[in-house]
Design an enzyme around this catalytic site. Structure first.
Site, mmCIF file in Angstrom:
data_model
loop_
_atom_site.group_PDB
_atom_site.id
_atom_site.type_symbol
_atom_site.label_atom_id
_atom_site.label_comp_id
_atom_site.label_asym_id
_atom_site.label_seq_id
_atom_site.Cartn_x
_atom_site.Cartn_y
_atom_site.Cartn_z
ATOM 1 N N CYS A 1 19.330 -35.802 -4.048
ATOM 2 C CA CYS A 1 19.118 -37.209 -4.342
ATOM 3 C C CYS A 1 19.715 -38.049 -3.222
ATOM 4 O O CYS A 1 20.870 -37.818 -2.825
ATOM 5 C CB CYS A 1 19.772 -37.566 -5.677
ATOM 6 S SG CYS A 1 19.884 -39.342 -6.002
ATOM 7 N N THR B 1 -9.256 -45.650 -22.266
ATOM 8 C CA THR B 1 -8.180 -44.911 -22.928
ATOM 9 C C THR B 1 -8.678 -44.327 -24.250
ATOM 10 O O THR B 1 -9.515 -44.922 -24.931
ATOM 11 C CB THR B 1 -6.932 -45.794 -23.142
ATOM 12 O OG1 THR B 1 -5.904 -45.047 -23.792
ATOM 13 C CG2 THR B 1 -7.257 -47.032 -23.946
ATOM 14 N N ASN C 1 -1.663 -44.959 -16.595
ATOM 15 C CA ASN C 1 -1.893 -44.074 -15.453
ATOM 16 C C ASN C 1 -0.689 -44.047 -14.523
ATOM 17 O O ASN C 1 -0.008 -45.056 -14.335
ATOM 18 C CB ASN C 1 -3.119 -44.529 -14.673
ATOM 19 C CG ASN C 1 -4.380 -44.495 -15.513
ATOM 20 O OD1 ASN C 1 -4.441 -43.801 -16.520
ATOM 21 N ND2 ASN C 1 -5.385 -45.255 -15.105
ATOM 22 N N HIS D 1 4.062 -45.331 -18.016
ATOM 23 C CA HIS D 1 4.346 -43.896 -17.945
ATOM 24 C C HIS D 1 4.879 -43.463 -16.586
ATOM 25 O O HIS D 1 4.887 -42.285 -16.264
ATOM 26 C CB HIS D 1 3.085 -43.093 -18.294
ATOM 27 C CG HIS D 1 2.691 -43.214 -19.737
ATOM 28 N ND1 HIS D 1 1.417 -42.954 -20.189
ATOM 29 C CD2 HIS D 1 3.416 -43.581 -20.822
ATOM 30 C CE1 HIS D 1 1.379 -43.158 -21.505
ATOM 31 N NE2 HIS D 1 2.572 -43.541 -21.909
ATOM 32 N N CYS E 1 23.039 -39.881 -4.921
ATOM 33 C CA CYS E 1 24.255 -39.180 -5.351
ATOM 34 C C CYS E 1 24.385 -37.776 -4.771
ATOM 35 O O CYS E 1 25.431 -37.147 -4.907
ATOM 36 C CB CYS E 1 24.327 -39.123 -6.870
ATOM 37 S SG CYS E 1 23.144 -37.973 -7.638
ATOM 38 N N LEU F 1 -15.987 -45.225 -22.028
ATOM 39 C CA LEU F 1 -17.181 -44.407 -21.884
ATOM 40 C C LEU F 1 -17.825 -44.145 -23.239
ATOM 41 O O LEU F 1 -19.049 -44.077 -23.371
ATOM 42 C CB LEU F 1 -16.830 -43.093 -21.189
ATOM 43 C CG LEU F 1 -17.992 -42.212 -20.724
ATOM 44 C CD1 LEU F 1 -18.873 -42.958 -19.717
ATOM 45 C CD2 LEU F 1 -17.461 -40.918 -20.110
ATOM 46 N N GLU F 2 -16.983 -44.011 -24.258
ATOM 47 C CA GLU F 2 -17.442 -43.797 -25.636
ATOM 48 C C GLU F 2 -16.375 -44.345 -26.564
ATOM 49 O O GLU F 2 -15.254 -44.644 -26.122
ATOM 50 C CB GLU F 2 -17.662 -42.300 -25.895
ATOM 51 C CG GLU F 2 -16.445 -41.461 -25.651
ATOM 52 C CD GLU F 2 -16.712 -39.972 -25.722
ATOM 53 O OE1 GLU F 2 -15.741 -39.211 -25.883
ATOM 54 O OE2 GLU F 2 -17.896 -39.578 -25.607
ATOM 55 N N ARG G 1 -0.866 -32.982 -7.921
ATOM 56 C CA ARG G 1 -1.369 -34.235 -8.477
ATOM 57 C C ARG G 1 -1.274 -35.361 -7.441
ATOM 58 O O ARG G 1 -2.170 -36.203 -7.329
ATOM 59 C CB ARG G 1 -0.574 -34.637 -9.723
ATOM 60 C CG ARG G 1 -0.801 -33.734 -10.921
ATOM 61 C CD ARG G 1 -0.292 -34.388 -12.188
ATOM 62 N NE ARG G 1 -1.137 -35.517 -12.568
ATOM 63 C CZ ARG G 1 -0.803 -36.412 -13.501
ATOM 64 N NH1 ARG G 1 0.364 -36.316 -14.135
ATOM 65 N NH2 ARG G 1 -1.610 -37.398 -13.796
#
Length: 234
Positions: free
Chosen positions: A134, A174, A90, A107, A137, A200-201, A57
């Site tokens: 990490c 959305t 997003n 998100h 830690c 879009l719709e 992604r």
């Protein structure tokens, strides 16, 4: 009185940049069991799989560019005399690369990492390793800084406060199927905001908007911004 514009964006605003929406058939999400790659339990079972998914992604996102809709919103922020608050569902960084400052990522962000042990956060490398320690830690429990299924979205206090102060609320790209974002139009309208859907719709929550414009985001968003900026904000 200067008007406060609050905008919610979803996957539809980034679709024309080449980033598939959540429900695209054959897209990246369609190739994985979401319980395995977007939950804490999935991370515990197979951290390598989870990181492979988000590395893909991230590569997809880095190969994309902001489109005219992202750029139009940055223009609105720069030229509108009142406040413009942008809330996005997003996890990509196209709003930032399009010039918008301080978007609220409810998100999380694909380009950020966090530790499941200490909750430390940092900029993610292009490729995250499942066994990388990490930096805060040392625990080997790193994960993308993404809100997964069953987790609480980020910055909700600031979001509800902005909705209560909105004079104009716009929802862009959305589906209206994911809460709490699906309730934002009603919240803003209850506080007295004018509401508009740009999509879009029609979304699942289209009935909650006073106005609507439908078509590609790269067309309808710049047109809407241009019309707003031609008005006297007061």
């Amino acid at each position: 009185m200067e008007k406060h514009i609050v905008i919610l964006t979803g996957a539809g605003i980034s679709a024309e940049s080449g980033l598939g929406t959540f429900r695209d058939v054959g897209g990246l999400w369609d190739q994985y069991d979401l319980e395995e790659v977007a939950t804490p339990d999935g991370l515990a079972r197979n951290p390598a799989l989870v990181h492979d998914f988000y590395n893909a992604r991230r590569a997809n996102c880095l190969g994309a560019a902001p489109n005219a809709a992202h750029v139009a919103l940055s223009r609105l922020q720069a030229e509108w005399s009142g406040n413009v608050t942008l809330i996005t569902q997003n996890v990509d960084d196209l709003h930032e690369r399009g010039g918008f400052d301080d978007a609220i990522h409810m998100h999380g962000q694909l380009m950020r990492a966090k530790c499941a042990s200490c909750d430390g956060r940092w900029d993610a490398p292009k490729v995250m390793q499942h066994d990388a320690p990490c930096p805060h830690c040392g625990a080997k429990t790193t994960r993308p800084d993404i809100v997964w299924f069953g987790e609480m979205p980020y910055h909700m206090d600031a979001i509800w406060a902005a909705l209560d102060e909105a004079d104009i609320f716009a929802s862009i790209g959305t589906s209206g199927q994911v809460y709490p974002a699906a309730a934002f139009a009603q919240q803003a309208a209850a506080a007295g905001a004018a509401t508009i859907e740009l999509n879009l719709e029609p979304s699942d929550t289209a009935r909650h908007f006073q106005q609507a414009r439908y078509g590609p985001a790269t067309e309808i968003v710049p047109n809407w911004v241009a019309e707003l900026l031609e008005q006297t904000p007061g």
